[in-house]
Write an enzyme that holds these catalytic residues in place. Sequence first.
Site, PDB file in Angstrom:
ATOM      1  N   GLY A  93      -4.057   4.054 -33.441  1.00 55.29           N
ATOM      2  CA  GLY A  93      -3.571   3.950 -34.811  1.00 55.29           C
ATOM      3  C   GLY A  93      -2.977   5.223 -35.373  1.00 55.29           C
ATOM      4  O   GLY A  93      -2.530   5.245 -36.526  1.00 55.29           O
ATOM      5  N   ILE A  94      -2.947   6.307 -34.603  1.00 54.32           N
ATOM      6  CA  ILE A  94      -2.374   7.546 -35.125  1.00 54.32           C
ATOM      7  C   ILE A  94      -0.853   7.455 -35.135  1.00 54.32           C
ATOM      8  O   ILE A  94      -0.258   6.724 -34.331  1.00 54.32           O
ATOM      9  CB  ILE A  94      -2.826   8.768 -34.293  1.00 54.32           C
ATOM     10  CG1 ILE A  94      -2.279   8.676 -32.865  1.00 54.32           C
ATOM     11  CG2 ILE A  94      -4.337   8.891 -34.280  1.00 54.32           C
ATOM     12  CD1 ILE A  94      -2.571   9.922 -32.029  1.00 54.32           C
ATOM     13  N   TYR A 114       7.054  11.108  -4.072  1.00 51.04           N
ATOM     14  CA  TYR A 114       6.910   9.645  -4.046  1.00 51.04           C
ATOM     15  C   TYR A 114       8.247   8.972  -3.768  1.00 51.04           C
ATOM     16  O   TYR A 114       8.381   8.178  -2.825  1.00 51.04           O
ATOM     17  CB  TYR A 114       6.321   9.152  -5.366  1.00 51.04           C
ATOM     18  CG  TYR A 114       6.188   7.651  -5.437  1.00 51.04           C
ATOM     19  CD1 TYR A 114       5.356   6.963  -4.559  1.00 51.04           C
ATOM     20  CD2 TYR A 114       6.895   6.918  -6.389  1.00 51.04           C
ATOM     21  CE1 TYR A 114       5.230   5.581  -4.618  1.00 51.04           C
ATOM     22  CE2 TYR A 114       6.776   5.541  -6.462  1.00 51.04           C
ATOM     23  CZ  TYR A 114       5.946   4.873  -5.579  1.00 51.04           C
ATOM     24  OH  TYR A 114       5.844   3.503  -5.640  1.00 51.04           O
ATOM     25  N   ALA A 134       0.827  -1.209   0.000  1.00 49.40           N
ATOM     26  CA  ALA A 134       0.000   0.000   0.000  1.00 49.40           C
ATOM     27  C   ALA A 134       0.860   1.257   0.000  1.00 49.40           C
ATOM     28  O   ALA A 134       1.849   1.346   0.720  1.00 49.40           O
ATOM     29  CB  ALA A 134      -0.921  -0.004   1.218  1.00 49.40           C
ATOM     30  N   ALA A 135       0.465   2.226  -0.833  1.00 53.80           N
ATOM     31  CA  ALA A 135       1.218   3.482  -0.902  1.00 53.80           C
ATOM     32  C   ALA A 135       0.410   4.537  -1.624  1.00 53.80           C
ATOM     33  O   ALA A 135      -0.525   4.231  -2.362  1.00 53.80           O
ATOM     34  CB  ALA A 135       2.543   3.274  -1.627  1.00 53.80           C
ATOM     35  N   ARG A 136       0.798   5.776  -1.415  1.00 54.60           N
ATOM     36  CA  ARG A 136       0.240   6.880  -2.199  1.00 54.60           C
ATOM     37  C   ARG A 136       1.096   7.021  -3.450  1.00 54.60           C
ATOM     38  O   ARG A 136       2.305   7.258  -3.368  1.00 54.60           O
ATOM     39  CB  ARG A 136       0.258   8.173  -1.385  1.00 54.60           C
ATOM     40  CG  ARG A 136      -0.292   9.399  -2.126  1.00 54.60           C
ATOM     41  CD  ARG A 136      -0.274  10.614  -1.203  1.00 54.60           C
ATOM     42  NE  ARG A 136      -0.666  11.846  -1.862  1.00 54.60           N
ATOM     43  CZ  ARG A 136      -1.928  12.269  -1.993  1.00 54.60           C
ATOM     44  NH1 ARG A 136      -2.918  11.533  -1.509  1.00 54.60           N
ATOM     45  NH2 ARG A 136      -2.204  13.412  -2.589  1.00 54.60           N
ATOM     46  N   LYS A 149       9.430   7.101  -0.206  1.00 55.86           N
ATOM     47  CA  LYS A 149       9.798   5.680  -0.195  1.00 55.86           C
ATOM     48  C   LYS A 149      11.199   5.480   0.402  1.00 55.86           C
ATOM     49  O   LYS A 149      11.447   4.514   1.133  1.00 55.86           O
ATOM     50  CB  LYS A 149       9.729   5.111  -1.614  1.00 55.86           C
ATOM     51  CG  LYS A 149       8.316   4.841  -2.111  1.00 55.86           C
ATOM     52  CD  LYS A 149       7.700   3.656  -1.391  1.00 55.86           C
ATOM     53  CE  LYS A 149       6.436   3.170  -2.067  1.00 55.86           C
ATOM     54  NZ  LYS A 149       5.880   1.961  -1.439  1.00 55.86           N
TER      55      LYS A 149
END
Length: 248
Positions: A127-128, A78, A10-12, A82
């Site tokens: 498909g572009i 982030y 679990a993490a943001r 961590k």
Amino acid sequence: DGVDIIVHLAARVHVMDGGGSSWDEYRRLNVTGTSRLAKAAAGKKVQRFIFLSTVKVNGEESLTPYKETDTPSPQGPYGISKWEAERELRKIESEHGLETVILRPPLVYGPGVKANFLNMLKLVESGIPIPFASIRNRRSFVYLQNLIDAICLCARHPEAAGSTYLVSDGRDVSIPELIQMIASRLKSRTALVPCPVPLLGLLGRIGGKRGEVSRLTGSLQVDISKIKNNLGWKPPHEMEQGIEETVR
């Protein structure tokens, strides 16, 4: 009570606003939440705690493949949160004897993938023409089932305790190569067209997508020699299998 192993995923994540409240939330969930869980686990005599961290602890780009011995250089809330969580866990490990294993994966893909990888799938499916033919980078990825296999091995292998491991599919590809793999499995006729990388960077800055363009054009590789040599691990699934299942 009665739990032997905790795998903490679990993490943001994927919140890009970068404001002060965002930083507070990253630390509250990723650092304080992890620390409290680990201390509770130690108090209940849980034997092993496996923490899913991120290669972003090492950094955002690499000229050579990252190794576990490299000096951490996290950027943004982030990656920094961590790294702070990793340090908290090592402190708890030394004080309470909780066996801790830290895994640092690069981008994880598989069924249900979200964020940038999903956006790339949609782009190829449209498909572009895609102006990425001039990109000459190398990036590591990890298929979900390969990551699960590494987690399961770290849960039971006695030599894993106290270690940090980088993990990936063991194969690095360029963004054009990745797009071609995806296109072939989508049966898409997407054409890769050349565009100078500096021009892509300029367009990214103008459009407020500097980070996204940097991740598309820059290199980020990891060296998985440590987990292979220490634990005898090798990815059980080839990257093509992972892409096939993700696209399906």
